[in-house]
Design a protein around this motif. Structure first.
Motif, PDB file in Angstrom:
ATOM      1  N   LEU A 143       6.302   6.178  -3.744  1.00  0.00           N
ATOM      2  CA  LEU A 143       5.395   5.837  -2.646  1.00  0.00           C
ATOM      3  C   LEU A 143       6.164   5.018  -1.621  1.00  0.00           C
ATOM      4  N   THR A 144       5.897   5.282  -0.345  1.00  0.00           N
ATOM      5  CA  THR A 144       6.629   4.605   0.718  1.00  0.00           C
ATOM      6  C   THR A 144       5.651   3.975   1.694  1.00  0.00           C
ATOM      7  N   SER A 145       5.914   2.714   2.030  1.00  0.00           N
ATOM      8  CA  SER A 145       5.162   1.997   3.058  1.00  0.00           C
ATOM      9  C   SER A 145       6.166   1.250   3.918  1.00  0.00           C
ATOM     10  N   GLY A 146       6.437   1.812   5.092  1.00  0.00           N
ATOM     11  CA  GLY A 146       7.456   1.207   5.943  1.00  0.00           C
ATOM     12  C   GLY A 146       8.832   1.295   5.296  1.00  0.00           C
ATOM     13  N   THR A 147       9.418   0.142   5.062  1.00  0.00           N
ATOM     14  CA  THR A 147      10.748   0.098   4.436  1.00  0.00           C
ATOM     15  C   THR A 147      10.659  -0.100   2.920  1.00  0.00           C
ATOM     16  N   GLN A 148       9.437  -0.245   2.401  1.00  0.00           N
ATOM     17  CA  GLN A 148       9.260  -0.495   0.974  1.00  0.00           C
ATOM     18  C   GLN A 148       9.009   0.811   0.227  1.00  0.00           C
ATOM     19  N   THR A 149       9.602   0.912  -0.942  1.00  0.00           N
ATOM     20  CA  THR A 149       9.469   2.110  -1.779  1.00  0.00           C
ATOM     21  C   THR A 149       9.220   1.688  -3.215  1.00  0.00           C
ATOM     22  N   TRP A 150       8.254   2.381  -3.869  1.00  0.00           N
ATOM     23  CA  TRP A 150       7.948   2.095  -5.274  1.00  0.00           C
ATOM     24  C   TRP A 150       7.965   3.392  -6.067  1.00  0.00           C
ATOM     25  N   THR A 151       8.330   3.285  -7.307  1.00  0.00           N
ATOM     26  CA  THR A 151       8.306   4.411  -8.238  1.00  0.00           C
ATOM     27  C   THR A 151       7.087   4.279  -9.142  1.00  0.00           C
ATOM     28  N   ILE A 152       6.342   5.367  -9.279  1.00  0.00           N
ATOM     29  CA  ILE A 152       5.123   5.360 -10.094  1.00  0.00           C
ATOM     30  C   ILE A 152       5.512   5.394 -11.571  1.00  0.00           C
ATOM     31  N   THR A 153       5.123   4.340 -12.293  1.00  0.00           N
ATOM     32  CA  THR A 153       5.430   4.265 -13.724  1.00  0.00           C
ATOM     33  C   THR A 153       4.201   4.442 -14.602  1.00  0.00           C
ATOM     34  N   GLY A 154       3.020   4.338 -14.033  1.00  0.00           N
ATOM     35  CA  GLY A 154       1.812   4.432 -14.840  1.00  0.00           C
ATOM     36  C   GLY A 154       0.619   4.892 -14.028  1.00  0.00           C
ATOM     37  N   LEU A 155      -0.327   5.518 -14.711  1.00  0.00           N
ATOM     38  CA  LEU A 155      -1.620   5.899 -14.135  1.00  0.00           C
ATOM     39  C   LEU A 155      -2.693   5.121 -14.884  1.00  0.00           C
ATOM     40  N   LEU A 156      -3.568   4.470 -14.144  1.00  0.00           N
ATOM     41  CA  LEU A 156      -4.536   3.575 -14.781  1.00  0.00           C
ATOM     42  C   LEU A 156      -5.907   3.695 -14.134  1.00  0.00           C
ATOM     43  N   ALA A 157      -6.858   3.005 -14.728  1.00  0.00           N
ATOM     44  CA  ALA A 157      -8.213   2.896 -14.192  1.00  0.00           C
ATOM     45  C   ALA A 157      -8.608   1.428 -14.223  1.00  0.00           C
ATOM     46  N   LEU A 158      -9.065   0.937 -13.089  1.00  0.00           N
ATOM     47  CA  LEU A 158      -9.536  -0.445 -13.004  1.00  0.00           C
ATOM     48  C   LEU A 158     -11.054  -0.456 -13.123  1.00  0.00           C
ATOM     49  N   PRO A 159     -11.608  -1.252 -14.031  1.00  0.00           N
ATOM     50  CA  PRO A 159     -13.055  -1.212 -14.258  1.00  0.00           C
ATOM     51  C   PRO A 159     -13.874  -1.675 -13.061  1.00  0.00           C
ATOM     52  N   ASP A 160     -13.286  -2.478 -12.168  1.00  0.00           N
ATOM     53  CA  ASP A 160     -14.007  -2.903 -10.971  1.00  0.00           C
ATOM     54  C   ASP A 160     -13.840  -1.910  -9.831  1.00  0.00           C
ATOM     55  N   TYR A 161     -13.145  -0.799 -10.075  1.00  0.00           N
ATOM     56  CA  TYR A 161     -13.008   0.279  -9.093  1.00  0.00           C
ATOM     57  C   TYR A 161     -13.199   1.629  -9.787  1.00  0.00           C
ATOM     58  N   SER A 162     -14.251   1.734 -10.611  1.00  0.00           N
ATOM     59  CA  SER A 162     -14.557   3.024 -11.217  1.00  0.00           C
ATOM     60  C   SER A 162     -14.976   4.037 -10.169  1.00  0.00           C
ATOM     61  N   CYS A 163     -15.444   3.568  -9.041  1.00  0.00           N
ATOM     62  CA  CYS A 163     -15.750   4.408  -7.886  1.00  0.00           C
ATOM     63  C   CYS A 163     -14.997   3.792  -6.702  1.00  0.00           C
ATOM     64  N   LEU A 164     -14.134   4.559  -6.055  1.00  0.00           N
ATOM     65  CA  LEU A 164     -13.171   3.991  -5.111  1.00  0.00           C
ATOM     66  C   LEU A 164     -13.781   3.767  -3.732  1.00  0.00           C
ATOM     67  N   PHE A 165     -14.683   2.793  -3.650  1.00  0.00           N
ATOM     68  CA  PHE A 165     -15.213   2.347  -2.361  1.00  0.00           C
ATOM     69  C   PHE A 165     -14.251   1.337  -1.753  1.00  0.00           C
ATOM     70  N   GLU A 166     -13.790   1.615  -0.522  1.00  0.00           N
ATOM     71  CA  GLU A 166     -12.928   0.652   0.148  1.00  0.00           C
ATOM     72  C   GLU A 166     -13.727  -0.577   0.567  1.00  0.00           C
ATOM     73  N   LYS A 167     -14.933  -0.338   1.074  1.00  0.00           N
ATOM     74  CA  LYS A 167     -15.839  -1.417   1.453  1.00  0.00           C
ATOM     75  C   LYS A 167     -17.172  -1.205   0.751  1.00  0.00           C
ATOM     76  N   ASN A 168     -17.807  -2.278   0.359  1.00  0.00           N
ATOM     77  CA  ASN A 168     -19.068  -2.158  -0.351  1.00  0.00           C
ATOM     78  C   ASN A 168     -20.176  -1.623   0.546  1.00  0.00           C
ATOM     79  N   SER A 169     -20.012  -1.721   1.851  1.00  0.00           N
ATOM     80  CA  SER A 169     -21.019  -1.233   2.800  1.00  0.00           C
ATOM     81  C   SER A 169     -20.857   0.247   3.111  1.00  0.00           C
ATOM     82  N   ASP A 170     -19.788   0.889   2.612  1.00  0.00           N
ATOM     83  CA  ASP A 170     -19.564   2.305   2.895  1.00  0.00           C
ATOM     84  C   ASP A 170     -20.653   3.154   2.251  1.00  0.00           C
ATOM     85  N   THR A 171     -21.041   4.226   2.962  1.00  0.00           N
ATOM     86  CA  THR A 171     -22.034   5.147   2.418  1.00  0.00           C
ATOM     87  C   THR A 171     -21.435   6.027   1.334  1.00  0.00           C
TER      88      THR A 171
END
Length: 486
Positions: A143-171
């Motif tokens: 993954l690349t963001s500007g000059t920063q690069t990361w290698t994906i080492t794991g796939l996970l699920a966060l219990p506070d983001y079981s549904c990926l709402f960026e904002k709680n007010s989103d429809t």
């Protein structure tokens, strides 16, 4: 003494193999799908509810403008809550998506690692599984963001983001353009120095007894926080769509699937009744002879009910085997394709067995019994004469003489069998309703989506934190004071 009627079951099955085979396949597929859905839904819903305790899910979170000091944390925790830092930073990636990055968690909202390993080095990252699937990302990708690069080492699920709402007010949520990720603590401090959001999660020291108490405690806590810190956001768990949306959706789908199954069972029972009625009409003389020979209505009803019940029972058993083996994984995949849920363990669902096996068999027995009871009320003499009409018309239906003879004959046949034709019409309408619902639903949803976009008042919405007239380009002291006073 053995009942000689039993010898006819195999012969009847061979003669009507086409009808029974179609009904058997449809029942097996329907029960298998619904059984698999109920097992997957029940297992995943149980895993979802268990995750609140297993992964130490927050009771709520709030966001402040500046990091809390020790005195503020002490005063807040005096309200019988425990605070946890849940800081994050957001990065725009080269694939035109946004990633909300957290440091590795060890106290609250613990991550469920589904594949790979947690990040340890400064160039490693673990991302949400659903976000990875939607963006065709896998372990080892970068993954690349500007000059920063990361290698994906794991796939996970966060219990506070079981549904990926960026904002709680989103429809609605967009799991393609927004995702969450976890990095090592040192990595997080390095990448968030210029863009860090100070979010704090809280857990009640004593859990609320019910939803009413939870609502009241959240309101009291909000009032207290408003006087202590400068809040930018406050979301109790029961109002957090990223946490509760998936659970609510899984619970609501269950009733719809059960209703669909029973509608199909009712249609199949209707088809069986037509088959039985046709068989009785063909074997009217045989039935009359058996009745005159001493066979009771009960014995004949049991005989003609046997094959429908056996076909339904075998279909239900095979459908449950299919549901627990193949369809369970398929139905679970539908949920995993929509929500970022933790891993689950298949749980034996006794209720699903009753709903998909016991009740369908009972429905088939009751419906066929009602039809047979009505059909076999005629006397043996009427069966011998093949006169299966329950009521005789005292005089023929009057029709104008101007209508041609054959047309009048056809009309009288229709009116004499109007009951059968009405039942056939209802069955066809019922089947067409299910067919049209299945065929039209995708297009209806597409049209609704297009209309929703076209009916939006504007493409973007902005919320101002102060009146527009207070935001002046004039750098004078008076302007600055007016903004501060606001």
């Amino acid at each position: 003494m053995k009942n000689p009627l039993r010898k006819r079951h195999l012969r009847d099955l061979k003669q009507e193999i086409g009808k029974y085979l179609v009904i058997f396949l449809l029942l097996t597929a329907s029960i298998g799908f619904v059984s698999g859905f109920l097992v997957a839904d029940g297992s995943m819903l149980q895993a979802y509810h268990d995750s609140f305790e297993k992964y130490h899910v927050e009771d709520g979170n709030f966001t402040v403008q500046n990091r809390l000091n020790h005195a503020q944390i002490r005063d807040i925790q005096a309200q019988h809550v425990t605070l946890y830092e849940l800081f994050y930073t957001e990065k725009e990636l080269s694939n035109d998506s946004k990633l909300r990055i957290f440091p590795k968690r060890d106290k609250v909202n613990l991550a469920c690692l589904m594949q790979g390993d947690m990040p340890k080095q400064s160039n490693e990252i673990a991302i949400d599984r659903m976000y990875a699937d939607n963006n065709q990302l896998a372990l080892g990708d970068t993954l690349t963001s500007g000059t920063q690069t990361w290698t994906i080492t794991g796939l996970l699920a966060l219990p506070d983001y079981s549904c990926l709402f960026e904002k709680n007010s989103d429809t609605m949520f967009d799991a393609t353009k927004f995702g969450v990720a976890v990095v090592a603590q040192d990595t997080f401090e390095a990448i968030s120095s210029d863009n860090k959001t100070f979010c704090y999660a809280w857990k009640y020291q004593q859990s609320p007894a019910d939803e009413t108490e939870e609502n009241a405690r959240a309101e009291d806590f909000l009032k207290f926080l408003s006087g202590e810190v400068q809040l930018e956001g406050f979301i109790p768990r029961y109002a957090n769509q990223a946490i509760v949306f998936a659970g609510n959706d899984m619970g609501s789908d269950r009733g719809m699937m059960i209703m669909l199954l029973y509608m199909i069972i009712a249609i199949m029972a209707f088809v069986f009744c037509l088959v039985i009625s046709d068989t009785i009409a063909k074997e009217a003389a045989v039935i009359g002879t058996l009745r005159a020979s001493g066979y009771t209505k009960h014995e004949l009803m049991v005989h003609y009910m046997t094959m429908p019940v056996i076909v339904t029972l075998v279909s239900a058993l095979l459908g449950n085997i299919l549901g627990y083996s193949f369809m369970k994984n398929y139905c679970a995949g539908m949920y995993y394709g929509s929500y970022s849920l933790p891993t689950y363990v298949t749980i034996w669902n006794g209720e699903a067995f009753v709903l998909t096996t016991v009740i369908p068999v009972l429905m088939m027995m009751i419906l066929t019994w009602m039809i047979l009871r009505r059909k076999l009320e005629l006397s043996p003499l009427q069966f011998l004469r093949r006169d299966l009409r329950r009521k005789r018309q005292k005089k023929p239906l009057w029709l104008p003489d101007k209508i041609p003879f054959f047309h009048r004959f056809r009309l009288r046949v229709i009116f004499q069998n109007i009951g059968n034709y009405c039942i056939l019409l209802i069955g066809i309408l019922f089947a067409n309703l299910l067919l049209m619902f299945g065929l039209a639903l995708p297009d209806v949803l597409d049209v609704y989506q297009d209309n929703l976009k076209n009916n939006m008042l504007c493409k973007y919405q902005y919320i101002l934190q102060m009146p527009y007239d207070a935001m002046d380009d004039d750098p004078s002291l008076g302007t600055m004071m007016s903004m501060l006073l606001f």
